[in-house]
Design an enzyme around this catalytic site. Structure first.
Site, PDB file in Angstrom:
ATOM      1  N   ASP A 228       0.850  -1.189   0.000  1.00  0.00           N
ATOM      2  CA  ASP A 228       0.000   0.000   0.000  1.00  0.00           C
ATOM      3  C   ASP A 228       0.886   1.239   0.000  1.00  0.00           C
ATOM      4  O   ASP A 228       1.898   1.301   0.714  1.00  0.00           O
ATOM      5  CB  ASP A 228      -0.905  -0.005   1.239  1.00  0.00           C
ATOM      6  CG  ASP A 228      -1.896   1.143   1.229  1.00  0.00           C
ATOM      7  OD1 ASP A 228      -2.981   0.973   0.652  1.00  0.00           O
ATOM      8  OD2 ASP A 228      -1.570   2.208   1.799  1.00  0.00           O
ATOM      9  N   ASP A 245      -2.268   9.662 -10.071  1.00  0.00           N
ATOM     10  CA  ASP A 245      -2.255   8.593 -11.079  1.00  0.00           C
ATOM     11  C   ASP A 245      -0.844   8.329 -11.575  1.00  0.00           C
ATOM     12  O   ASP A 245      -0.466   7.167 -11.822  1.00  0.00           O
ATOM     13  CB  ASP A 245      -3.151   8.976 -12.262  1.00  0.00           C
ATOM     14  CG  ASP A 245      -4.631   8.952 -11.913  1.00  0.00           C
ATOM     15  OD1 ASP A 245      -4.979   8.372 -10.856  1.00  0.00           O
ATOM     16  OD2 ASP A 245      -5.438   9.503 -12.679  1.00  0.00           O
ATOM     17  N   GLU A 270      -4.896   2.372  -4.060  1.00  0.00           N
ATOM     18  CA  GLU A 270      -3.443   2.440  -3.936  1.00  0.00           C
ATOM     19  C   GLU A 270      -2.839   1.141  -3.414  1.00  0.00           C
ATOM     20  O   GLU A 270      -1.673   1.104  -3.015  1.00  0.00           O
ATOM     21  CB  GLU A 270      -3.044   3.609  -3.020  1.00  0.00           C
ATOM     22  CG  GLU A 270      -3.433   3.448  -1.556  1.00  0.00           C
ATOM     23  CD  GLU A 270      -4.815   3.985  -1.240  1.00  0.00           C
ATOM     24  OE1 GLU A 270      -5.030   4.352  -0.072  1.00  0.00           O
ATOM     25  OE2 GLU A 270      -5.664   4.048  -2.141  1.00  0.00           O
TER      26      GLU A 270
END
Length: 373
Positions: A228, A245, A270
């Protein structure tokens, strides 16, 4: 006399005995391409359908080989034009545009043939001209393929079809050639369908459905890693979703380069997943640590849009437009099945718990559970 050996008919001969088969397949493929919003595939199939219908009724219309060959050459020219098109959502306007190009190319082919017949009387000279024409078409198709990469296999497939049609340009088009082109279009649809189902559109790596598919036949000898991006929401709020992004694409690229036989997947948001077949958590730790360090060391450059605009319009020499450099970190949790035949869902939950333990311990860490067997 009678022969003891059976000579099977050629594929082209067999298919030509079923005149409406290619038309039916063509219509089905056209509907599928339209449903998947692939205009170039749709236009190609539409042009092929019109050509096949015309050739099918050509004996009734008393078409000579001169006109049939012009139709085939017009189709080749049209496919070369389609190679240069951008793939937009199909529409009636787009379809009529393709038909208009096709009709224009047929007229061009007719004019070229008439001009050559009037200007050149020698069969050798006509053969040389046809060879030169084929070479020019082939060169144009190669150039179109090089200048218009599309990210899918359609351009390559259509290029191969153009090449095959050039090989048989002296043969009146038959159902075999039609099925060849349709096979290429259908192959492209299947490849794109697989990509849409299994690949993540933003990052380009495999998605969650691909992970489920890969783990369905994996057995119990593997290590799964949940990863993560640390403080990603704050990063998104500060710099915007566009920059966020870019971060996800950068992270995906780094994770995809993991060593040790690992495969990277985007879990969602994410969160990412790494899968190491036939490896224990202890064995994969060095590879995860290497990726974690690579991401943490990466200098992500961010330029302020307002500052860049001001510098370009007002005083480019005096305004400081140097980008802001930030570092992104990730936390990782790795584990493997605790018991034989443990469901993958339970394994991934334990990996997720280890991931949050890494976050509680300060983030930018790899927490590995000891191998259970």
């Amino acid at each position: 006399g009678n022969s003891f050996f059976y000579s099977p008919p050629s594929i082209a001969t067999s298919i030509s005995q079923i005149p409406f088969l290619s038309l039916i397949v063509n219509l089905i493929a056209l509907l599928i391409a339209w449903q998947f919003k692939q205009s170039r595939v749709s236009i190609s199939l539409l042009i092929l359908f019109i050509s096949e219908c015309t050739l099918l009724v050509s004996p009734v219309l008393a078409f000579t080989d001169f006109y049939r060959h012009s139709l085939i050459e017009g189709m080749i020219y049209t496919f070369c034009c389609i190679l240069m098109m951008k793939d937009k959502a199909p529409s009636l306007g787009r379809a009529f545009e393709g038909i208009a190009i096709f009709l224009g190319m047929i007229v061009l082919a007719l004019l070229i043939k008439i001009a050559v017949i009037n200007a050149v009387q020698s069969d050798v000279a006509i053969h040389v001209f046809n060879t030169l024409k084929i070479s020019l078409i082939f060169a144009f198709a190669v150039l179109a393929l090089a200048l218009k990469p599309t990210g899918n296999n359609f351009s390559i497939s259509l290029f191969i079809c153009v090449f095959c049609m050039l090989i048989v340009h002296n043969i009146v088009a038959n159902n075999f050639i039609g099925l060849l082109i349709m096979s290429a279009c259908i192959l492209n649809l299947l490849v794109d369908t697989y990509a849409m189902a299994y690949n993540d559109e933003l990052t380009g790596i495999k998605g969650r459905r691909a992970l489920d598919s890969d783990t369905s036949s994996l057995g119990t000898s593997y290590t799964v890693v949940m990863a993560d991006v640390d403080y990603f929401k704050k990063f998104n709020d500060k710099y915007g979703h566009s920059v966020g992004d870019q971060v996800l694409r950068m992270v995906a690229g780094k994770l995809s380069a993991v060593k040790g036989g690992g495969k990277a997947y985007r879990w969602g948001g994410e969160e990412f997943t790494l899968l190491f077949p036939n490896k224990s958590p202890d064995e994969v730790f060095p590879f995860i640590e290497e990726v974690r360090q690579s991401i943490a060391d990466y200098e992500f450059k961010i330029r302020d849009k307002n500052e860049r605009k001001k510098g370009s319009e007002d005083n480019r020499g005096n305004v400081n437009t140097s980008p802001e450099i930030v570092h992104v970190t990730m936390s990782f949790g790795a584990t493997n099945p605790a018991i034989q035949q443990e469901a993958f869902g339970k394994v991934i939950k334990r990996a997720d718990a280890l991931l949050y333990k890494a976050k509680e311990d300060g983030r930018n860490k790899v927490v590995v559970e000891e191998s259970s067997f």
